[in-house]
Motif scaffolding. Structure first.
Motif, PDB file in Angstrom:
ATOM      1  N   ARG A  71       9.080 -26.475 -21.174  1.00  0.00           N
ATOM      2  CA  ARG A  71       8.894 -27.642 -21.830  1.00  0.00           C
ATOM      3  C   ARG A  71       7.958 -28.608 -21.427  1.00  0.00           C
ATOM      4  O   ARG A  71       6.916 -29.256 -21.805  1.00  0.00           O
ATOM      5  N   GLN A  72       7.903 -28.592 -19.813  1.00  0.00           N
ATOM      6  CA  GLN A  72       7.321 -29.621 -18.965  1.00  0.00           C
ATOM      7  C   GLN A  72       5.633 -29.015 -18.819  1.00  0.00           C
ATOM      8  O   GLN A  72       4.642 -29.756 -19.134  1.00  0.00           O
ATOM      9  N   ALA A  73       5.516 -27.625 -18.763  1.00  0.00           N
ATOM     10  CA  ALA A  73       4.176 -27.039 -18.985  1.00  0.00           C
ATOM     11  C   ALA A  73       3.529 -27.324 -20.057  1.00  0.00           C
ATOM     12  O   ALA A  73       2.378 -27.518 -20.372  1.00  0.00           O
ATOM     13  N   SER A  74       4.382 -27.330 -21.319  1.00  0.00           N
ATOM     14  CA  SER A  74       3.691 -27.629 -22.638  1.00  0.00           C
ATOM     15  C   SER A  74       3.228 -28.921 -22.888  1.00  0.00           C
ATOM     16  O   SER A  74       2.411 -29.390 -23.428  1.00  0.00           O
ATOM     17  N   VAL A  75       4.193 -29.958 -22.401  1.00  0.00           N
ATOM     18  CA  VAL A  75       3.656 -31.407 -22.225  1.00  0.00           C
ATOM     19  C   VAL A  75       2.481 -31.780 -21.620  1.00  0.00           C
ATOM     20  O   VAL A  75       1.401 -32.201 -22.174  1.00  0.00           O
ATOM     21  N   ILE A  76       2.271 -30.921 -20.614  1.00  0.00           N
ATOM     22  CA  ILE A  76       0.935 -30.999 -19.730  1.00  0.00           C
ATOM     23  C   ILE A  76      -0.026 -30.475 -20.725  1.00  0.00           C
ATOM     24  O   ILE A  76      -0.997 -31.089 -20.715  1.00  0.00           O
ATOM     25  N   ALA A  77      -0.031 -29.363 -21.116  1.00  0.00           N
ATOM     26  CA  ALA A  77      -0.929 -28.805 -21.829  1.00  0.00           C
ATOM     27  C   ALA A  77      -1.382 -29.406 -23.084  1.00  0.00           C
ATOM     28  O   ALA A  77      -2.626 -29.643 -23.421  1.00  0.00           O
ATOM     29  N   LEU A  78      -0.493 -30.124 -23.668  1.00  0.00           N
ATOM     30  CA  LEU A  78      -0.558 -30.980 -24.970  1.00  0.00           C
ATOM     31  C   LEU A  78      -1.572 -32.103 -24.227  1.00  0.00           C
ATOM     32  O   LEU A  78      -2.263 -32.569 -25.168  1.00  0.00           O
ATOM     33  N   GLY A  79      -1.344 -32.752 -23.295  1.00  0.00           N
ATOM     34  CA  GLY A  79      -2.175 -33.974 -22.570  1.00  0.00           C
ATOM     35  C   GLY A  79      -3.534 -33.349 -22.564  1.00  0.00           C
ATOM     36  O   GLY A  79      -4.359 -34.038 -22.857  1.00  0.00           O
ATOM     37  N   LEU A  80      -3.553 -32.124 -22.029  1.00  0.00           N
ATOM     38  CA  LEU A  80      -5.057 -31.705 -21.701  1.00  0.00           C
ATOM     39  C   LEU A  80      -5.741 -31.234 -23.285  1.00  0.00           C
ATOM     40  O   LEU A  80      -6.711 -31.511 -23.044  1.00  0.00           O
TER      41      LEU A  80
END
Length: 150
Positions: free
Chosen positions: A65-74
């Motif tokens: 979930r955290q990696a996904s949030v970061i990816a969406l920010g990118l």
């Protein structure tokens, strides 16, 4: 949290390979494979990655979930704004993921993202420290309450 280790990350993929990364992110053999795939999707800039990565915001694994949030920010797409606001507003979510959702929304900078951040700040029932950090994010992007342009 570093999503890549030197020499072990996925290189940025050509657009035709995004579906291989989506498959690895969703059902990779192990957690490291999934994390690297999510990170690569975020760096890909490919709009086809947005919905599959947003779907991972509901994954059982908090690291995913955290990696996904970061990816969406990118990826900086406005499409997952409601999903990111839901992560930010979820009191049962890990604090680090909630904070990263605020960072992702600030990086997206769409009208909906800014509105979601402002509504979060205005909610006196939310965590005061997270509200303060979110307010600082809005100031950093020039979208604090009352600013013109958003």
């Amino acid at each position: 949290m570093s999503l890549e280790r030197p020499g072990q990350g996925y290189p940025v993929q050509p657009r035709g390979e995004v579906y291989d990364l989506v498959s690895a992110a969703q059902s990779g053999a192990d957690n490291e494979t999934r994390l690297r795939a999510v990170a690569a999707l975020g760096k890909s800039g490919d709009p086809r990655a947005v919905r599959p990565v947003a779907d991972l915001l509901k994954d059982a694994d908090p690291e995913i979930r955290q990696a996904s949030v970061i990816a969406l920010g990118l990826l900086r797409s406005g499409r997952p704004v409601d999903d990111l606001v839901a992560r930010l507003r979820d009191p049962n979510e890990h604090a680090a993921i909630r904070e990263q959702a605020a960072v992702a929304l600030a990086s997206i900078r769409s009208t909906g993202a800014v509105r979601g951040l402002r509504e979060f700040i205005a909610d006196g029932n939310e965590d005061s420290a997270l509200r303060t950090r979110t307010e600082n994010l809005l100031k950093d992007i020039g979208a604090e309450q009352g600013s013109a342009g958003t």
